[in-house]
Design a protein around this motif. Structure first.
Motif, short mmCIF file in Angstrom:
data_model
loop_
_atom_site.label_atom_id
_atom_site.label_comp_id
_atom_site.label_asym_id
_atom_site.label_seq_id
_atom_site.Cartn_x
_atom_site.Cartn_y
_atom_site.Cartn_z
N TYR A 20 0.85 -1.19 0.00
CA TYR A 20 0.00 0.00 0.00
C TYR A 20 0.88 1.24 0.00
N ALA A 21 0.61 2.18 -0.90
CA ALA A 21 1.37 3.43 -0.99
C ALA A 21 0.90 4.38 0.09
N THR A 22 1.74 4.62 1.09
CA THR A 22 1.33 5.43 2.23
C THR A 22 2.03 6.78 2.28
N TRP A 23 1.30 7.80 2.79
CA TRP A 23 1.90 9.11 3.06
C TRP A 23 2.52 9.13 4.47
N LEU A 32 0.96 9.25 7.32
CA LEU A 32 0.25 10.19 8.18
C LEU A 32 -0.62 9.43 9.16
N GLU A 33 -0.72 9.94 10.39
CA GLU A 33 -1.39 9.19 11.44
C GLU A 33 -2.89 8.98 11.16
N ILE A 34 -3.58 10.02 10.69
CA ILE A 34 -5.01 9.87 10.39
C ILE A 34 -5.20 8.87 9.26
N GLU A 35 -4.35 8.96 8.25
CA GLU A 35 -4.42 8.04 7.11
C GLU A 35 -4.28 6.59 7.59
N LYS A 36 -3.25 6.32 8.37
CA LYS A 36 -2.99 4.94 8.79
C LYS A 36 -4.06 4.44 9.76
N ALA A 37 -4.57 5.33 10.61
CA ALA A 37 -5.63 4.94 11.53
C ALA A 37 -6.92 4.61 10.76
N THR A 38 -7.19 5.37 9.71
CA THR A 38 -8.36 5.10 8.86
C THR A 38 -8.22 3.73 8.20
N LYS A 41 1.65 -4.21 3.85
CA LYS A 41 3.00 -3.68 3.60
C LYS A 41 2.89 -2.20 3.26
N LEU A 42 3.31 -1.34 4.18
CA LEU A 42 3.23 0.09 3.98
C LEU A 42 4.47 0.58 3.23
N ILE A 43 4.27 1.06 2.01
CA ILE A 43 5.36 1.53 1.16
C ILE A 43 5.29 3.05 1.08
#
Length: 334
Positions: free
Chosen positions: A143-146, A148-154, A170-172
């Motif tokens: 998963y293409a992640t920024w 960011l805490e709100i993003e990952k919590a969502t 897998k956070l990329i």
């Protein structure tokens, strides 16, 4: 664009020194017979989230309301800071990414004044057949992640709602600007998108995809995104001008609802670099999203707005507890 949250946090501490530099034209209500200059800042490059603004400018709705509206690109630190400083009176933001700018001692003088879309059209897109038609399918996938805490919590909550194990995703770290190319190259398997643009772009490119929307997994994620924000201090001094701006914007978005093809042509005229086929197909999709089931374009339901910020409170994602009804108002809608 979520990375702008970080920029907002850094810039907020400097805002008081900027606000003292507002120009005279941003003061009180317009003089009789003269057009009032208003600056509107985008959140990104022009797209169909912005069509109603371009229509209102092209069709003369702003001029008829006594306004001379300039549409500008956002600075590196985002629309929130430009609006908060008074350099722009209105702009585009998102309920999730504007949160750090509206709470705490360093809060910017901004507030959401209209919902561009009635519902959250964002979610996760992936290549069709990769098994990510639901959140649990993200297990073992990139998963293409920024980051960011709100993003990952969502994402964590949606995966767990689907009885999945978020630790297996897998956070990329990646800021994807071309979702179609990123998926085709298989550098990542899943990307957070707004379907009305990136999802439609995949359709136009002929890429077969799977997609799920966050709001369909958990209603707490049916927050308002995007929204038009305004400078609170300026609007307090200029309430009738603020109402006039939003009334003209409403006419622009309602034109886009009634005649999406002509609205698409207006957007393409203003931004000829855009793919006209993408714009037309996106506009057809967006016509049902601008108002959806509500009678009044721009209306924000306090229950839905507060539900998302209460979730942020519960998850400890804000250093300062967010009070009820923070960051939005329907008072300037007519």
């Amino acid at each position: 664009m979520k990375k702008r949250i970080v920029a907002v946090l850094l810039a907020a501490v400097m805002i008081m020194s900027i606000t003292g530099c507002q120009s005279k034209e941003n003061g009180s209500e317009k003089s009789e017979g003269k057009l009032t200059k208003v600056t509107f800042v985008l959140d990104w490059t022009p797209n169909t989230n912005h069509t109603g603004i371009y229509v209102a400018k092209e069709k003369g709705y702003f001029k008829d309301a006594g306004l001379d509206v300039e549409i500008v690109q956002p600075p590196e630190d985002g629309a929130e800071v430009l609006v908060g400083s008074g350099k722009a009176q209105f702009g585009i933001s998102f309920q999730d990414s504007m949160m750090p700018a509206v709470v705490g001692d360093d809060a910017l003088p901004i507030t959401a004044v209209a919902a561009v879309l009635q519902h959250n059209t964002s979610g996760i897109i992936s290549r069709k057949g990769d098994g990510i038609s639901s959140p649990k399918g993200l297990e073992g996938k990139k998963y293409a992640t920024w980051n960011l805490e709100i993003e990952k919590a969502t994402l964590k909550q949606t995966v767990e709602k689907d009885h999945g194990d978020f630790s297996k995703v897998k956070l990329i770290p990646s800021t994807v600007t071309d979702e179609v190319s990123a998926l085709k190259s298989k550098k990542v398997d899943a990307i957070w998108i707004y379907y009305g643009w990136a999802g439609i772009a995949a359709e136009v490119a002929g890429l077969k995809t799977d997609y799920f929307a966050f709001k369909d997994i958990d209603p707490v994620f049916d927050y308002y995104t995007p929204v038009i924000i305004g400078n609170k201090d300026w609007m307090k001094k200029n309430p009738e001008t603020a109402k006039a701006f939003l009334a003209a914007a409403k006419k622009g978005y309602e034109f886009a609802i009634d005649d999406p093809k002509s609205a698409a042509d207006i957007l393409c005229k203003a931004a000829p670099e855009l793919d006209s086929k993408l714009v037309e197909k996106s506009q057809e999709y967006m016509k049902d999203q601008y108002k959806a089931e509500v009678k009044q374009w721009g209306y924000m339901n306090p229950k839905r707005w507060n539900a998302f910020y209460n979730w942020i409170n519960e998850k400890g994602l804000s250093k300062t507890k967010i009070p009820e009804n923070t960051g939005f108002t329907n008072d300037y809608l007519e």
